[in-house]
Design a protein around this motif. Sequence first.
Motif, PDB file in Angstrom:
ATOM      1  N   ALA A  21       2.662  -2.307  -7.649  1.00 18.42           N
ATOM      2  CA  ALA A  21       2.047  -0.977  -7.785  1.00 18.42           C
ATOM      3  C   ALA A  21       0.990  -0.919  -8.882  1.00 18.42           C
ATOM      4  O   ALA A  21       0.186   0.012  -8.915  1.00 18.42           O
ATOM      5  N   SER A  22       0.960  -1.912  -9.748  1.00 21.83           N
ATOM      6  CA  SER A  22      -0.033  -1.911 -10.824  1.00 21.83           C
ATOM      7  C   SER A  22      -1.254  -2.778 -10.515  1.00 21.83           C
ATOM      8  O   SER A  22      -2.171  -2.862 -11.317  1.00 21.83           O
ATOM      9  N   GLU A  44       1.462   7.031  -6.637  1.00 21.61           N
ATOM     10  CA  GLU A  44       0.314   7.898  -6.901  1.00 21.61           C
ATOM     11  C   GLU A  44       0.608   9.357  -6.576  1.00 21.61           C
ATOM     12  O   GLU A  44       0.097  10.263  -7.232  1.00 21.61           O
ATOM     13  N   GLN A  45       1.454   9.614  -5.587  1.00 22.19           N
ATOM     14  CA  GLN A  45       1.792  10.980  -5.207  1.00 22.19           C
ATOM     15  C   GLN A  45       2.806  11.615  -6.155  1.00 22.19           C
ATOM     16  O   GLN A  45       2.967  12.834  -6.153  1.00 22.19           O
ATOM     17  N   LYS A  69       2.256   1.825  -3.522  1.00 18.43           N
ATOM     18  CA  LYS A  69       1.220   2.367  -4.403  1.00 18.43           C
ATOM     19  C   LYS A  69       0.989   3.850  -4.111  1.00 18.43           C
ATOM     20  O   LYS A  69       0.893   4.661  -5.031  1.00 18.43           O
ATOM     21  N   LYS A  70       0.934   4.210  -2.854  1.00 22.42           N
ATOM     22  CA  LYS A  70       0.715   5.607  -2.475  1.00 22.42           C
ATOM     23  C   LYS A  70       1.873   6.490  -2.957  1.00 22.42           C
ATOM     24  O   LYS A  70       1.646   7.594  -3.457  1.00 22.42           O
ATOM     25  N   THR A 129      -6.559  -0.852 -10.438  1.00 23.78           N
ATOM     26  CA  THR A 129      -5.966   0.148  -9.542  1.00 23.78           C
ATOM     27  C   THR A 129      -4.497   0.390  -9.888  1.00 23.78           C
ATOM     28  O   THR A 129      -3.653   0.499  -9.003  1.00 23.78           O
ATOM     29  N   ASN A 130      -4.211   0.485 -11.162  1.00 24.44           N
ATOM     30  CA  ASN A 130      -2.846   0.693 -11.639  1.00 24.44           C
ATOM     31  C   ASN A 130      -2.345   2.077 -11.225  1.00 24.44           C
ATOM     32  O   ASN A 130      -2.776   3.087 -11.762  1.00 24.44           O
ATOM     33  N   SER A 131      -1.422   2.137 -10.301  1.00 21.98           N
ATOM     34  CA  SER A 131      -0.905   3.410  -9.794  1.00 21.98           C
ATOM     35  C   SER A 131      -0.027   4.139 -10.801  1.00 21.98           C
ATOM     36  O   SER A 131       0.221   5.334 -10.646  1.00 21.98           O
ATOM     37  N   GLN A 150       0.836  -1.207   0.000  1.00 23.77           N
ATOM     38  CA  GLN A 150       0.000   0.000   0.000  1.00 23.77           C
ATOM     39  C   GLN A 150       0.865   1.248   0.000  1.00 23.77           C
ATOM     40  O   GLN A 150       0.554   2.227  -0.692  1.00 23.77           O
ATOM     41  N   LYS A 170       1.222   8.367 -16.000  1.00 28.89           N
ATOM     42  CA  LYS A 170       2.359   9.142 -15.500  1.00 28.89           C
ATOM     43  C   LYS A 170       3.505   9.098 -16.510  1.00 28.89           C
ATOM     44  O   LYS A 170       3.903   8.024 -16.948  1.00 28.89           O
TER      45      LYS A 170
END
Length: 185
Positions: free
Chosen positions: A94-95, A67-68, A63-64, A100-102, A60, A106
């Motif tokens: 992370a994907s 995402e940031q 992933k965060k 929920t692919n972070s 988690q 990007k």
Amino acid sequence: MTTHSIAVFVGSLRKASINRRLALAVQRLAPEDMRFVFVPIDGLPLYNQDFDDGYPAACQALKKQVEQADALLFVTPEYNRSTPGVLKNAIDIASRPWGTNSFAGKPAAVIGASIGSTGSALAQQHLRNVLAYLDVPVLAQPEVFVQFRSDDLIDGEGRIASEDTRKFLQQFVDRYAEWVARHVR
């Protein structure tokens, strides 16, 4: 001035990693509006689809962190003509879970270093294939395949000994900065 956060994934865990040194060199050459955050990937569990029902805390957190970030930089060695397992594992984590692919959307760049003459070219191509599937727009040119002919090409703090290498990397950094600015909203 808007600051862009760059999540940096170094595919080597070695303390004296030439790829970490390459990442530090890129960081030194980058404009002030780019903030590099090195993403730790050494303590992650091996991805397991059973996680999808309850992601472990380390997963988690990864992933965060992705995402940031505004953008991504992958710096990969080449192990057996491909990317290191630890890097692929971080990408898989992370994907996932599905939907929920972070990484999606990007902007990214892929570079690498090796003592061999191909400078991680095959690993980078494999990584580009994975990132294309994950909907990550990757800078195509210039490609950066750094051959470490001598251990002092880039020191442990990212200082570049060769003026030719510095100029080449500066060209990459300038294009990457443009790429990030174009894609980050």
